[in-house]
Design a protein around this motif. Sequence first.
Motif, PDB file in Angstrom:
ATOM      1  N   GLY A  30       0.775  -1.232   0.000  1.00  0.00           N
ATOM      2  CA  GLY A  30       0.000   0.000   0.000  1.00  0.00           C
ATOM      3  C   GLY A  30       0.806   1.281   0.000  1.00  0.00           C
ATOM      4  O   GLY A  30       0.311   2.317   0.455  1.00  0.00           O
ATOM      5  N   GLN A  31       2.023   1.263  -0.530  1.00  0.00           N
ATOM      6  CA  GLN A  31       2.871   2.458  -0.502  1.00  0.00           C
ATOM      7  C   GLN A  31       3.110   3.037  -1.894  1.00  0.00           C
ATOM      8  O   GLN A  31       4.030   3.822  -2.090  1.00  0.00           O
ATOM      9  N   GLU A  32       2.267   2.684  -2.859  1.00  0.00           N
ATOM     10  CA  GLU A  32       2.517   3.091  -4.242  1.00  0.00           C
ATOM     11  C   GLU A  32       2.415   4.605  -4.453  1.00  0.00           C
ATOM     12  O   GLU A  32       2.955   5.140  -5.426  1.00  0.00           O
ATOM     13  N   GLN A  33       1.753   5.322  -3.557  1.00  0.00           N
ATOM     14  CA  GLN A  33       1.653   6.774  -3.679  1.00  0.00           C
ATOM     15  C   GLN A  33       2.758   7.509  -2.926  1.00  0.00           C
ATOM     16  O   GLN A  33       2.794   8.744  -2.925  1.00  0.00           O
ATOM     17  N   TYR A  80       9.869   0.086  -3.978  1.00  0.00           N
ATOM     18  CA  TYR A  80       9.346  -0.650  -5.132  1.00  0.00           C
ATOM     19  C   TYR A  80       7.875  -0.330  -5.378  1.00  0.00           C
ATOM     20  O   TYR A  80       7.261  -0.860  -6.306  1.00  0.00           O
ATOM     21  N   GLY A  81       7.285   0.544  -4.547  1.00  0.00           N
ATOM     22  CA  GLY A  81       5.849   0.811  -4.630  1.00  0.00           C
ATOM     23  C   GLY A  81       5.387   1.287  -5.993  1.00  0.00           C
ATOM     24  O   GLY A  81       4.286   0.952  -6.441  1.00  0.00           O
ATOM     25  N   ALA A  82       6.243   2.078  -6.690  1.00  0.00           N
ATOM     26  CA  ALA A  82       5.839   2.619  -7.987  1.00  0.00           C
ATOM     27  C   ALA A  82       5.647   1.534  -9.035  1.00  0.00           C
ATOM     28  O   ALA A  82       5.001   1.776 -10.062  1.00  0.00           O
ATOM     29  N   LEU A  83       6.168   0.346  -8.798  1.00  0.00           N
ATOM     30  CA  LEU A  83       5.966  -0.748  -9.751  1.00  0.00           C
ATOM     31  C   LEU A  83       4.490  -1.070  -9.917  1.00  0.00           C
ATOM     32  O   LEU A  83       4.064  -1.538 -10.974  1.00  0.00           O
ATOM     33  N   TYR A  84       3.706  -0.820  -8.880  1.00  0.00           N
ATOM     34  CA  TYR A  84       2.281  -1.137  -8.923  1.00  0.00           C
ATOM     35  C   TYR A  84       1.461  -0.045  -9.611  1.00  0.00           C
ATOM     36  O   TYR A  84       0.246  -0.191  -9.748  1.00  0.00           O
ATOM     37  N   LEU A  85       2.125   1.016 -10.043  1.00  0.00           N
ATOM     38  CA  LEU A  85       1.423   2.081 -10.749  1.00  0.00           C
ATOM     39  C   LEU A  85       1.885   2.227 -12.188  1.00  0.00           C
ATOM     40  O   LEU A  85       1.412   3.094 -12.904  1.00  0.00           O
ATOM     41  N   GLU A  86       2.815   1.414 -12.620  1.00  0.00           N
ATOM     42  CA  GLU A  86       3.383   1.564 -13.955  1.00  0.00           C
ATOM     43  C   GLU A  86       2.359   1.291 -15.038  1.00  0.00           C
ATOM     44  O   GLU A  86       1.529   0.384 -14.926  1.00  0.00           O
ATOM     45  N   ALA A  87       2.431   2.067 -16.099  1.00  0.00           N
ATOM     46  CA  ALA A  87       1.553   1.862 -17.247  1.00  0.00           C
ATOM     47  C   ALA A  87       1.796   0.487 -17.844  1.00  0.00           C
ATOM     48  O   ALA A  87       2.920   0.008 -17.898  1.00  0.00           O
ATOM     49  N   GLY A  88       0.709  -0.146 -18.269  1.00  0.00           N
ATOM     50  CA  GLY A  88       0.833  -1.433 -18.926  1.00  0.00           C
ATOM     51  C   GLY A  88       0.644  -2.617 -18.013  1.00  0.00           C
ATOM     52  O   GLY A  88       0.598  -3.760 -18.463  1.00  0.00           O
ATOM     53  N   GLN A  89       0.525  -2.388 -16.680  1.00  0.00           N
ATOM     54  CA  GLN A  89       0.298  -3.517 -15.786  1.00  0.00           C
ATOM     55  C   GLN A  89      -1.120  -4.046 -15.994  1.00  0.00           C
ATOM     56  O   GLN A  89      -1.998  -3.354 -16.492  1.00  0.00           O
ATOM     57  N   GLN A  90      -1.345  -5.291 -15.623  1.00  0.00           N
ATOM     58  CA  GLN A  90      -2.683  -5.860 -15.762  1.00  0.00           C
ATOM     59  C   GLN A  90      -3.623  -5.168 -14.781  1.00  0.00           C
ATOM     60  O   GLN A  90      -3.363  -5.096 -13.596  1.00  0.00           O
TER      61      GLN A  90
END
Length: 341
Positions: A30-33, A80-90
């Motif tokens: 829950g740290q993607e922001q 690594y939180g920004a990995l969950y916001l990257e464009a193109g993820q499912q």
Amino acid sequence: MTIEMGESSGKIGNRRMRSMATIVLVHGIGQEQEAADTLEAEWVPALAGGVRTAGYIAIADRIQHDRTSKDKIDARMAFYGALYLEAGQQGSDPGEFGAQEGVMAEELAVQWLERAAAQASRPNEQAAAVRELAYVRQEVGAEEAGLGALKRSAIKGVARLRWFAPYGMGFAERFVNKALAQVTRYFTDERIREAAQRSVLNLIDPETRIVIGHSLGSVIAYEAVMRLDQPLPLLITLGSPLGLDTLIYPKLRPQPPFFPPNVKRWVNVADRDDFIAAEPDLTSMFSTGIPSGAVFEGDRTVDCGAEPHRARFYLTKALVGGPVGETLGKSLKSSDAQPAR
């Protein structure tokens, strides 16, 4: 933070952007922001407080000092939180499930409910978990619970526990979905798995003494440390789901899981009411292959109060600060190395 991939190595650009660290911190779900810097601003003072509470005053001061100080003990966040916001993820949201993820998330939620039902210290929390499990397993009749309750998912059941009650059901369900999605995506998306581990490894050099991982970050820290080819004096895992024996433990690498061969001391700390930690005692699951002279303290418990999974509350405890102070003290002059009496 933009995650850069190396042109040929497949490594993220963390090594180019951030210096190595004496202490490497690994955040949880829950740290993607957030960003590495904002999380460091919360974690580093908390860790210094835990070290101070344990009596290592001089070391705590050096952890808290401005980073430009020549006496600074540098602690860096492996972000690594920004990995969950990257464009193109499912999925367009970090809380959305793919088909494979949805199955795993529901099973994981069941285990969280089972943990709360069996071991929660507060009777009302335990009773709530027992009730939600009965709905999930369809052990409650329609005349008692209503048709809607019979179809209740484990994910919705977890969201009804006391942890999330102050935020309202809408927010609670979204948070639980996000948490479960990030855990399952780590195990089902190889790109995320590798990049998350690389965020840890890129901060480690021969001067690194300690790695501390919380929640999902403890899983990432464990798998990253298993890849080290250098000694690591101390690994600390906080609120760790490593002991989830049917979902996470069998998916760890390598298999079967064992004690990290280059770690000299591993301390696992859990709050009894932290149901994400599922099994607070990791001793029997990771004792295989302990090197001669290494120490495994896999069963340490603390009380984090009303928020049993909060990283900051774990870090402020002397049970965490003590091992940190002891480990760092071994490389410092004697006046800094001894706890205050």
